[in-house]
Design an enzyme around this catalytic site. Structure first.
Site, PDB file in Angstrom:
ATOM      1  N   ASP A 183       0.815  -1.217   0.000  1.00 24.29           N
ATOM      2  CA  ASP A 183       0.000   0.000   0.000  1.00 24.29           C
ATOM      3  C   ASP A 183       0.854   1.274   0.000  1.00 24.29           C
ATOM      4  OD1 ASP A 183      -2.475   1.206  -0.116  1.00 24.29           O
ATOM      5  OD2 ASP A 183      -2.697   1.351   2.054  1.00 24.29           O
ATOM      6  N   SER A 207      -7.075   5.547  -0.152  1.00 24.07           N
ATOM      7  CA  SER A 207      -7.356   4.223  -0.704  1.00 24.07           C
ATOM      8  C   SER A 207      -8.824   3.902  -0.462  1.00 24.07           C
ATOM      9  CB  SER A 207      -6.500   3.160  -0.013  1.00 24.07           C
ATOM     10  OG  SER A 207      -5.136   3.510  -0.082  1.00 24.07           O
ATOM     11  N   GLN A 257      -5.876  -1.807  -6.406  1.00 22.11           N
ATOM     12  CA  GLN A 257      -6.479  -0.830  -5.506  1.00 22.11           C
ATOM     13  C   GLN A 257      -7.135   0.287  -6.289  1.00 22.11           C
ATOM     14  OE1 GLN A 257      -4.140   2.294  -2.883  1.00 22.11           O
ATOM     15  NE2 GLN A 257      -4.806   0.598  -1.615  1.00 22.11           N
TER      16      GLN A 257
END
Lengths: 267, 267
Positions: A183, A207, A257
């Site tokens: 991430d 996100s 994502q």
């Protein structure tokens, strides 16, 4: 633990992430995690995804391997408030769901992860496309939670990663560390495709979800090439895809994502 | 409705899918769907994902658009038993979760979908790589639930799709139709990379999960190129990625799925 380039590294930093992933077990299916001190105003999504995966993984025998995870980030988390992860045992064959609850309020679906025994199947793989990617030291985390702007590019962003110190020999921990690391640079690939002439502080990132698939075992101390690209962005939503390759070019894990990238009018 | 090539098409077929996606509302957050008659022994994953998305979509104002969905297929569904979808309103701002319950047993997490208002953001897109892909008529569904073997290839499998008859003017329905269609050929891309010398009946396929991201609006009667490829497979698990492109090359939606592909010793 700050090197000349201002990036925190070394055993204490790595130990910090390990500690972050060492959840307190409150009940059989209930775990509690904290956020590292000195964080910005919101909890890092990679932390929530990886802590949820730790919680889910703790409720199955250690030999069970994680297939994948799907996470939605519904609300921003407050780093000062511990996060409680509730694991729901959906199917004894190895399917698990974990939801996070923060401060008593249900914050929606978290992570589901599964295992099935491997039988005779198929096997193929994709080799890393990139050559000559920037060699960077391992798991830049707390000092890098706010992703750095990278150069404008249509190609993938490539980062080499590895745990540069000793890590406990724990398969679940390795997978959770990879989730955490995945991430860090993913949304940068959306921003890298745009020549945005505003101060970095005015680029708002969030996100929206995070999905990962773990294809093959890997070592924590081996170099992994993390290749991130963004095939599309529209109406402030951008899709980012990341791939971890081992040094011999085997695809180890895939991340996808959707992120919100906005230009704010004030800092 | 069977054309010379044995594929069902025409208005009655399309109406059949529309009927499949027209769930019965049992309560405010409770919906019931059925499977089409004459199906194989298991419910088609694309049906469950799209019906769950219908259920979730019915609980928000029509102007709300679906961002994405993440679905896990925990157990095989019995086509003879209606499926009940329970929507959980996670956040009023538009985040939704839907779980399916079949025959009174909780079958795990289903779908979560969300919306946020678009503000000033970023926009880019990837153009379709393929040229000269096979032009095929629309939404081959019930007659094609068992995916056909395709030729051995390392490249993407490309299929042109469109609704070849009249479809109600309904944004949610279009997105759910696309979800349904996305599951038809996705796993074929895993099999296409292998020269498997066994009868088709011995290749066992099962979707483990299904994720979709909807990037841009699209018309139901416009041709969409669906490009599927599989970057990796190992230990009977294969990853498949699909992309829907409009005729002018805009990336409309992305699908990712992990599937189980096994060679069974008996038919």
């Amino acid at each position: 633990v700050l090197a000349a380039d201002g990036v925190a590294r070394g055993q204490p930093v790595l130990d910090g992430v390990v500690a972050l992933l060492d959840l307190e077990q409150l009940e059989v299916n209930l775990f509690r995690g904290v956020s590292p001190p000195g964080l910005p105003t919101r909890v890092f999504g990679g932390q929530v995804a990886s802590q949820a995966l730790v919680a889910a993984g703790r409720t199955v025998p250690v030999e069970r391997e994680v297939h994948s995870l799907h996470a939605y980030f519904i609300r921003a988390g407050d780093p000062k408030i511990p996060i409680v992860y509730q694991v729901e045992r959906i199917r004894d064959a190895g399917w698990l769901g974990a939801r996070r609850r923060a401060a008593g309020r249900d914050s929606g679906p978290g992570v589901a992860a599964g295992h099935r025994a491997a039988r005779r199947g198929v096997r193929h793989r994709q080799r890393a496309l990139g050559e000559g990617a920037e060699a960077e030291p391992a798991l830049r985390h707390r000092a890098r939670l706010a992703p750095r702007r990278t150069g404008l590019t249509d190609g993938p962003i490539q980062v080499w990663m590895r745990a540069d110190c000793t890590l406990p020999e724990d398969k679940l921990l390795r997978v959770c560390m990879l989730t955490y690391a995945s991430d860090l640079t993913l949304l940068n690939s959306v921003i890298a495709r745009h020549d945005i002439h505003v101060p970095d502080e005015r680029i708002q990132r969030a996100s929206l979800d995070h999905a990962m698939w773990f294809h093959r075992p890997f070592r924590a101390d081996e170099w992994l090439l993390y290749e991130c690209c963004s095939p599309t962005a529209s109406g402030s939503r951008g899709l980012a895809q990341g791939r971890f390759f081992s040094r011999d070019g085997r695809l180890v894990a895939t991340a996808v994502q959707e992120g919100l990238v906005r230009i704010t009018s004030h800092v």
